[in-house]
Scaffold this motif. Sequence first.
Motif, PDB file in Angstrom:
ATOM      1  N   UNK A  44      13.551  57.373  -7.041  1.00 16.56           N
ATOM      2  CA  UNK A  44      12.434  56.836  -5.790  1.00 16.56           C
ATOM      3  C   UNK A  44      12.127  58.387  -5.317  1.00 16.56           C
ATOM      4  N   UNK A  57      10.196  59.962  -8.463  1.00 21.87           N
ATOM      5  CA  UNK A  57       8.961  59.501  -8.999  1.00 21.87           C
ATOM      6  C   UNK A  57       7.146  59.788  -7.790  1.00 21.87           C
ATOM      7  N   UNK A  58       7.831  59.843  -6.600  1.00 25.86           N
ATOM      8  CA  UNK A  58       6.733  60.230  -5.866  1.00 25.86           C
ATOM      9  C   UNK A  58       5.309  61.317  -5.972  1.00 25.86           C
ATOM     10  N   UNK A 101       0.411  52.362   2.166  1.00 26.02           N
ATOM     11  CA  UNK A 101       2.047  51.354   1.798  1.00 26.02           C
ATOM     12  C   UNK A 101       2.819  52.992   0.908  1.00 26.02           C
ATOM     13  N   UNK A 102       2.618  53.769   0.401  1.00 22.72           N
ATOM     14  CA  UNK A 102       3.524  54.363   0.758  1.00 22.72           C
ATOM     15  C   UNK A 102       3.951  55.839   0.964  1.00 22.72           C
ATOM     16  N   UNK A 108       4.210  54.361   3.932  1.00 28.96           N
ATOM     17  CA  UNK A 108       5.631  53.714   4.423  1.00 28.96           C
ATOM     18  C   UNK A 108       6.829  53.496   4.690  1.00 28.96           C
ATOM     19  N   UNK A 109       6.836  53.727   3.201  1.00 27.97           N
ATOM     20  CA  UNK A 109       7.942  53.379   2.381  1.00 27.97           C
ATOM     21  C   UNK A 109       9.064  55.084   3.260  1.00 27.97           C
ATOM     22  N   UNK A 140       8.516  56.793   5.893  1.00 27.52           N
ATOM     23  CA  UNK A 140       8.376  56.293   7.163  1.00 27.52           C
ATOM     24  C   UNK A 140       8.167  57.234   7.921  1.00 27.52           C
ATOM     25  N   UNK A 165      -4.760  55.847  -3.053  1.00 29.18           N
ATOM     26  CA  UNK A 165      -3.182  55.102  -2.809  1.00 29.18           C
ATOM     27  C   UNK A 165      -2.679  56.260  -3.735  1.00 29.18           C
TER      28      UNK A 165
END
Lengths: 248, 324
Positions: free
Chosen positions: B78, B81-82, B105-106, B108-109, B111, B153
Amino acid sequence: MDFFDQLFTNPGITRALPEEFAATMQMIGISGFFTLLVGLPLGVFLSASAPDGLRPMPLTNKVISGVVVNITRSIPFAILMVSLIPLARLLTGTSIGPVAASVSLSIGAIPFFARLVETSLRDVSSGKIDAALVMGSTRMQVVTKVLLREALPGLIAAFTTTLVTLVGYSAMAGIIGGGGLGRLAYNYGLQRFDTTVMVVVIIIIVLIVQAIQLAGDWAARRVDHRSAATAGSGKRLRRKAAVQVVGS
Amino acid sequence: MITVSDLRKTYQQGSRTITALDGVSLTVPRGSIHGIIGHSGAGKSTLVRCLTLLDRPTSGSVTIDGRELTAVKDSEIRTARRRIGMVFQHANLMDSRTAAQNVAHPLELVKTPKADISSTVARLLDLVGLAGFADAYPSQLSGGQKQRVGIARALASDPDVLLCDEPTSALDPTTTDDILDLIHNLTDTLGLTVLIITHEMNVVKRICDSVSLLEDGRVVEHGRLQDVAAQLDGKLSRALLPLPAHRPGRMPALELLLAGDVASGPVLSDLGRRFDLSINVLAGSVENLADSRFGRLRIEVSELAPVEEMLQYLQSQGVAAKVA
Ligand SMILES: Nc1ncnc2c1ncn2[C@@H]1O[C@H](COP(=O)(O)OP(=O)(O)OP(=O)(O)O)[C@@H](O)[C@H]1O
Ligand SMILES: [Mg+2]
């Protein structure tokens, strides 16, 4: 005596009806709550563990899926309910009354709802899931932020259908000891040939179903942004944006 | 920089083994745009899925800016991937989120604080030319606008690499050009490394610095745009400079490939004058690629023309030529 006079004098209506109405609402409320509580995660599990799901578990999926299908498709609800009376006694201490009936109502409705949840979740395009995974979502975040959120209009519709089904089931449950409007119709309508009570009960059940359906449709529409026509404040917004483009 | 080496991916379908990628290697230098072109079924989508680890490759490695993705543990995928932003053919926006919420969205993941999210989102929407559309839902946006939100995004997590899987295949030609120009500008301003999957040659022509041709899971041709275009017999060159349909003449025909300065010179009139011939052009195509000029011509000459000498002369002038 004519029908309207009866409405105020028939003890089946003046005395029994409010109580039985409350019992019916109690059954629908309790079983609706537990159906949501258990059916939603079960539906998520069924969709996620499918061979092409988020976390494939083909064998477990097959077993649980089989149980779910058999409860919903093979066993008639009346028989399921009778067979669950011992379980209801174990859980609630009694085998009659709305609380005991809620046990079998829930167990009958949970697989039904879970199936509908699974179908709704499957409608969320795999591209959206890929997009969420690539941006670094955990599987849990995919479930909560993408699957459940994107499928929400369908989930609300599914729960509405389930509640309507529960209204029907609760009437049946009433006859075999659950109480509620079902028993009222049975006692007065069938055993005493009291048509007035029968008609009133039917009208009330139709109204309950209508109210559930209207509320469900309203809620689903509110959260549905999939097409411009249903996108809430969409019309206004689009016009505002267009003006901005022209103005800039 | 993206380095893919000897990537293989096989799928098991019953007793059959399908080889979707059969030893793909490629390198995309930092700050450049690389196109991967191929027909349907060539393995383009499989390659993207392997690059993002949505599918684990069967063997081979993928390295992005020195970090080998294929060596990363499942639990660290994860984070890895960012650093990759991804743009999809159908944008794949969440219908339940507004443009701004989709871009957020990305963020928020991980925080990100609310205030940072809203300033980043505003900046990104502005960057892709959608400043006035923050509160619009995808259903209220056109295909091109959705793709712009998708790009914003993809950039939200500030990635080094942008992967685009057929980003313009669902768009009309004008919108395609707008989106391609946007990707090009972003590459320059943000210093991104871009890999763009496509089946449209137009995409390659317009923005790619280099290109690979994928066929049956293998890279059969690759190189900088100006190098592959200059190959007289190259498949990519033929796709970049296609000869329109024409009726073959009865006279001997030659095929010429002119690359660079020579493409702007009086090649044909020099040739005609030198051999005292009249030359008839049967078909031709001329393009500006990677800031230089390229042309492919099919010409017809008299039966008595000294073809061998002409070919030699053309070669000496820096024009690739052969008897067609
Ligand atoms: N999950 C899978 N299971 C089995 N075979 C697969 C799978 N995914 C892809 N393939 C096979 O791999 C090959 C390459 O497919 P891929 O989708 O990568 O092609 P593509 O170049 O993206 O084509 P298109 O332009 O049509 O999208 C095809 O032969 C396809 O059938
Ligand atoms: Mg594909």
